[in-house]
Design a protein around this motif. Structure first.
Motif, mmCIF file in Angstrom:
data_model
loop_
_atom_site.group_PDB
_atom_site.id
_atom_site.type_symbol
_atom_site.label_atom_id
_atom_site.label_comp_id
_atom_site.label_asym_id
_atom_site.label_seq_id
_atom_site.Cartn_x
_atom_site.Cartn_y
_atom_site.Cartn_z
ATOM 1 N N ILE A 437 -17.199 48.988 0.965
ATOM 2 C CA ILE A 437 -17.538 47.608 1.352
ATOM 3 C C ILE A 437 -16.266 46.775 1.471
ATOM 4 O O ILE A 437 -16.088 46.012 2.430
ATOM 5 C CB ILE A 437 -18.501 46.979 0.317
ATOM 6 C CG1 ILE A 437 -19.861 47.668 0.389
ATOM 7 C CG2 ILE A 437 -18.655 45.476 0.556
ATOM 8 C CD1 ILE A 437 -20.800 47.300 -0.747
ATOM 9 N N ILE A 438 -15.376 46.918 0.501
ATOM 10 C CA ILE A 438 -14.122 46.159 0.523
ATOM 11 C C ILE A 438 -13.261 46.567 1.714
ATOM 12 O O ILE A 438 -12.680 45.723 2.409
ATOM 13 C CB ILE A 438 -13.351 46.368 -0.798
ATOM 14 C CG1 ILE A 438 -14.103 45.726 -1.954
ATOM 15 C CG2 ILE A 438 -11.937 45.800 -0.700
ATOM 16 C CD1 ILE A 438 -13.520 46.009 -3.321
ATOM 17 N N HIS A 439 -13.192 47.855 1.992
ATOM 18 C CA HIS A 439 -12.406 48.342 3.124
ATOM 19 C C HIS A 439 -12.956 47.819 4.457
ATOM 20 O O HIS A 439 -12.178 47.416 5.339
ATOM 21 C CB HIS A 439 -12.404 49.866 3.139
ATOM 22 C CG HIS A 439 -11.481 50.483 2.135
ATOM 23 N ND1 HIS A 439 -10.379 49.836 1.639
ATOM 24 C CD2 HIS A 439 -11.502 51.714 1.529
ATOM 25 C CE1 HIS A 439 -9.743 50.615 0.778
ATOM 26 N NE2 HIS A 439 -10.408 51.763 0.683
ATOM 27 N N ILE A 440 -14.268 47.823 4.604
ATOM 28 C CA ILE A 440 -14.884 47.328 5.850
ATOM 29 C C ILE A 440 -14.602 45.836 6.024
ATOM 30 O O ILE A 440 -14.224 45.377 7.115
ATOM 31 C CB ILE A 440 -16.408 47.594 5.852
ATOM 32 C CG1 ILE A 440 -16.678 49.092 6.007
ATOM 33 C CG2 ILE A 440 -17.091 46.812 6.972
ATOM 34 C CD1 ILE A 440 -18.137 49.478 5.877
ATOM 35 N N ARG A 441 -14.769 45.102 4.932
ATOM 36 C CA ARG A 441 -14.519 43.660 4.973
ATOM 37 C C ARG A 441 -13.069 43.378 5.364
ATOM 38 O O ARG A 441 -12.779 42.491 6.173
ATOM 39 C CB ARG A 441 -14.824 43.076 3.596
ATOM 40 C CG ARG A 441 -14.710 41.555 3.513
ATOM 41 C CD ARG A 441 -14.864 41.101 2.063
ATOM 42 N NE ARG A 441 -16.217 41.324 1.593
ATOM 43 C CZ ARG A 441 -16.591 41.139 0.331
ATOM 44 N NH1 ARG A 441 -15.697 40.787 -0.578
ATOM 45 N NH2 ARG A 441 -17.838 41.335 -0.031
ATOM 46 N N SER A 442 -12.149 44.147 4.776
ATOM 47 C CA SER A 442 -10.724 43.973 5.061
ATOM 48 C C SER A 442 -10.407 44.327 6.509
ATOM 49 O O SER A 442 -9.664 43.602 7.194
ATOM 50 C CB SER A 442 -9.911 44.852 4.114
ATOM 51 O OG SER A 442 -8.541 44.817 4.438
ATOM 52 N N ALA A 443 -10.975 45.422 6.997
ATOM 53 C CA ALA A 443 -10.716 45.867 8.377
ATOM 54 C C ALA A 443 -11.226 44.836 9.385
ATOM 55 O O ALA A 443 -10.541 44.525 10.373
ATOM 56 C CB ALA A 443 -11.384 47.213 8.623
ATOM 57 N N ARG A 444 -12.402 44.284 9.134
ATOM 58 C CA ARG A 444 -12.959 43.256 10.039
ATOM 59 C C ARG A 444 -12.029 42.054 10.131
ATOM 60 O O ARG A 444 -11.723 41.550 11.225
ATOM 61 C CB ARG A 444 -14.321 42.795 9.527
ATOM 62 C CG ARG A 444 -15.451 43.786 9.736
ATOM 63 C CD ARG A 444 -16.696 43.291 9.033
ATOM 64 N NE ARG A 444 -17.839 44.183 9.209
ATOM 65 C CZ ARG A 444 -18.979 44.062 8.531
ATOM 66 N NH1 ARG A 444 -19.126 43.093 7.624
ATOM 67 N NH2 ARG A 444 -19.965 44.909 8.743
ATOM 68 N N LYS A 468 -8.576 53.592 6.716
ATOM 69 C CA LYS A 468 -9.177 53.758 5.390
ATOM 70 C C LYS A 468 -10.693 53.931 5.448
ATOM 71 O O LYS A 468 -11.309 54.349 4.470
ATOM 72 C CB LYS A 468 -8.847 52.548 4.503
ATOM 73 C CG LYS A 468 -7.379 52.467 4.114
ATOM 74 C CD LYS A 468 -7.116 51.239 3.246
ATOM 75 C CE LYS A 468 -5.647 51.147 2.853
ATOM 76 N NZ LYS A 468 -5.378 49.944 2.023
ATOM 77 N N LEU A 469 -11.280 53.607 6.601
ATOM 78 C CA LEU A 469 -12.733 53.700 6.737
ATOM 79 C C LEU A 469 -13.172 55.126 7.023
ATOM 80 O O LEU A 469 -12.487 55.876 7.717
ATOM 81 C CB LEU A 469 -13.228 52.786 7.863
ATOM 82 C CG LEU A 469 -12.867 51.296 7.761
ATOM 83 C CD1 LEU A 469 -13.457 50.546 8.951
ATOM 84 C CD2 LEU A 469 -13.372 50.699 6.455
ATOM 85 N N SER A 470 -14.309 55.505 6.496
ATOM 86 C CA SER A 470 -14.889 56.800 6.841
ATOM 87 C C SER A 470 -15.524 56.688 8.218
ATOM 88 O O SER A 470 -15.836 55.588 8.687
ATOM 89 C CB SER A 470 -15.945 57.192 5.798
ATOM 90 O OG SER A 470 -16.927 56.187 5.687
ATOM 91 N N THR A 471 -15.686 57.824 8.865
ATOM 92 C CA THR A 471 -16.243 57.833 10.217
ATOM 93 C C THR A 471 -17.614 57.168 10.236
ATOM 94 O O THR A 471 -18.514 57.525 9.476
ATOM 95 C CB THR A 471 -16.369 59.274 10.734
ATOM 96 O OG1 THR A 471 -15.078 59.893 10.667
ATOM 97 C CG2 THR A 471 -16.863 59.290 12.160
ATOM 98 N N SER A 472 -17.749 56.175 11.108
ATOM 99 C CA SER A 472 -19.021 55.433 11.204
ATOM 100 C C SER A 472 -19.025 54.618 12.489
ATOM 101 O O SER A 472 -18.001 54.491 13.175
ATOM 102 C CB SER A 472 -19.184 54.493 10.008
ATOM 103 O OG SER A 472 -18.153 53.528 10.010
ATOM 104 N N THR A 473 -20.178 54.052 12.816
ATOM 105 C CA THR A 473 -20.300 53.187 13.996
ATOM 106 C C THR A 473 -19.391 51.978 13.851
ATOM 107 O O THR A 473 -18.758 51.531 14.808
ATOM 108 C CB THR A 473 -21.764 52.721 14.172
ATOM 109 O OG1 THR A 473 -22.602 53.866 14.255
ATOM 110 C CG2 THR A 473 -21.916 51.885 15.429
ATOM 111 N N GLU A 474 -19.329 51.455 12.615
ATOM 112 C CA GLU A 474 -18.478 50.287 12.329
ATOM 113 C C GLU A 474 -17.015 50.598 12.622
ATOM 114 O O GLU A 474 -16.308 49.801 13.244
ATOM 115 C CB GLU A 474 -18.645 49.895 10.862
ATOM 116 C CG GLU A 474 -17.802 48.716 10.433
ATOM 117 C CD GLU A 474 -18.455 47.370 10.738
ATOM 118 O OE1 GLU A 474 -17.713 46.380 10.927
ATOM 119 O OE2 GLU A 474 -19.682 47.321 10.795
#
Length: 542
Positions: A437-444, A468-474
């Protein structure tokens, strides 16, 4: 006739005189002093240097396996020559080593319950709880480099080696090594005391004699033996006043090979004065505490102190099945060795470096807050897994609520203290979700900044966050947005390059500058900018 006789007598007198004179005069060739021999360690740079060292020596005492060195006797002329040899790193004298001296007194009782009750050190280290949890350092290999270990009903010796001159037996004939061994691994039976890690495999490496004395030759051989025989931990309750480079290399090699090396800080009661090898960074330096958790008056201190442990009036095994009290940093060091053995059992897959760091979590902070020069990270103590599990649970819950990186990092540290279990797996998965969650928030946030600023630094930061994100649609969506920014920035670089080259062509007006500008303009997309730059180029006459 008489004249001939007189002449003969004169000749005889001259011969007698010459013989007497010859006898009286010194006979220089017989009286010449032979070259003085000295014991040295020759550290070589390569095989050629080693060969030279062996050839120049009078007698080879030891060839080390894990060190580029040989211990020899050589005359002064050879030593002088070797020091100048480009294939020799350096030559150092064989120096004496002695015990970190301890004061000892006999104790008559051999009943385990009574001895344990009098052993405040075992209580401070919470050894009973470790035994209850089945944590005994089982099968961890510990080399005690000391005066040997005496056969004792409360000790089980797995093996060893003698490196002193007068005996091939590793049997203790002084008492110090046996006392140290008992603190580490006295058996958990109905007899006598119990060690911090009663399940270890003790190895008696005799490098000191019946007077508690030895030399650098033997100590290096002992360290070499410990590496070769794949020991887990080396205990060194001994020391030198001076820094010795080859000793430094030896303990560094042991540490690099995966061993943990523990040493006494010294018993001079001095501040900022730690004995060698304890002072080396690859060695865990230990200071001594007393029954009141104060610094023992005999203990040396300094910045290199990493941990402290009981070292005053410690009861342990001794010669002839006896038990004696002893005081010294020699007694503190084996407590640390025992604690490391417990952690090695709990975390068999962790490296020696990780185990060393982990031991910081098994301490009571004494003295100044945090690491200090008297107690290091604190006085060691066994802490049960249940305590660590409770702390890890709490830390994970906090991270799940706050979703802050600092809280996640703290939770990860506390999870790392746990042994392999379902609870650890569950907590690890929970904290991974928070981290995601933190990684996604940071990447956005970073992609948004890149879209706004369109700078290389912003793009680089965003790309690192996306990785740092795992493979995903995001992840795919964010990467697509960032790739668009990269294209815009790359195109803008092409426009800037084309403008600069057209301007240069207008100033210099050569075929070369005009051709370079033309190539740059062709790379641009159809646009007003491209049209304008082409018009300017067309007006240039060369």
């Amino acid at each position: 006739m008489q004249g001939a006789l007189a002449l003969k007598k004169k000749v005889l007198v001259v011969i007698a005189f010459l013989l007497a004179l010859t006898t009286a005069l010194p006979f220089h060739t017989q009286a010449a002093t032979p070259p003085k021999e000295t014991e040295v360690i020759i550290v070589y740079k390569n095989q050629k240097g080693k060969q030279t060292a062996l050839e120049e020596s009078e007698k080879v005492k030891a060839q080390y396996i894990h060190l580029p060195a040989v211990a020899v006797t050589a005359n002064e002329k050879a030593v002088s020559s070797l020091k100048k040899d480009p294939n020799i790193a350096y030559v150092t004298k064989n120096v004496k080593v002695k015990l970190a001296s301890s004061t000892m007194t006999k104790h008559t009782t051999t009943l385990q319950d009574e001895l344990i009750q009098k052993s405040y050190n075992l209580q401070r280290l919470n050894v009973k709880q470790a035994l209850k949890d089945g944590v005994t350092g089982k099968n961890i290999k510990v080399a005690v480099l000391d005066t040997g270990i005496f056969p004792h009903e409360d000790l089980k010796i797995a093996g060893g080696k003698s490196f002193v001159n007068y005996t091939s037996s590793y049997k203790d004939d002084e008492g110090h090594g046996t006392h140290v061994a008992g603190t580490i691994g006295a058996l958990n039976n109905d007899y006598g005391t119990v060690g911090v890690a009663s399940g270890v495999k003790l190895y008696a490496v005799k490098v000191l004699d019946k007077k508690g004395e030895g030399d650098l030759f033997s100590l290096l051989r002992g360290i070499d033996w410990a590496i070769t025989n794949k020991m887990d931990i080396i205990n060194l309750s001994l020391g030198f006043e001076d820094n010795i480079p080859i000793l430094h290399s030896a303990v560094d090699k042991a540490y690099k090979k995966g061993l943990l090396v523990v040493a006494a800080s010294g018993n001079d009661g001095k501040k900022n004065h730690i004995s060698y090898p304890a002072a080396y960074s690859s060695v865990i330096a230990v200071s001594a505490t007393n029954e009141k958790d104060k610094l023992a008056s005999i203990s040396n201190t300094g910045k290199a102190i990493e941990f402290s442990a009981p070292g005053e009036n410690v009861i342990s095994t001794y010669l002839k099945n006896e038990y004696w009290y002893a005081t010294g940093t020699s007694q503190a060091a084996p407590h640390i060795t025992g604690m490391l053995a417990l952690l090695k059992q709990l975390h068999p897959k962790k490296t020696n470096v990780q185990i060393r760091t982990l031991l910081r979590s098994y301490t009571m902070d004494l003295g100044a807050k945090g690491k200090d020069s008297q107690f290091g990270y604190g006085r060691v103590q066994y802490i049960p897994q249940s305590t660590f599990l409770k702390a890890a649970n709490s830390a994970v819950k906090k991270a799940e609520t706050s979703k802050k990186q600092a809280d996640v990092d703290q939770a990860k540290t506390k999870i790392s203290r746990l042994t392999a279990s379902k609870q650890k797996t569950t907590l690890t998965e929970r904290i991974k979700k928070v981290q995601t969650i933190i990684h996604i928030r940071s990447a956005r946030a970073k992609v948004k900044i890149a879209e706004k600023n369109k700078t290389q630094d912003a793009i680089k930061s965003a790309q690192t966050a996306i990785h740092k994100l795992s493979t995903s649609t995001e992840k795919k969506s964010l990467q697509k947005r960032l790739d668009q920014v990269k294209k815009q920035v790359d195109y803008q670089k092409k426009v800037t390059d084309a403008k600069q080259k057209v301007k240069k062509a207008e100033i210099k007006r050569t075929k070369k500058t005009k051709a370079a500008a033309q190539r740059a303009v062709k790379k641009l997309k159809a646009s007003k900018t491209k049209t304008e730059l082409q018009k300017r180029l067309n007006r240039i006459k060369v």
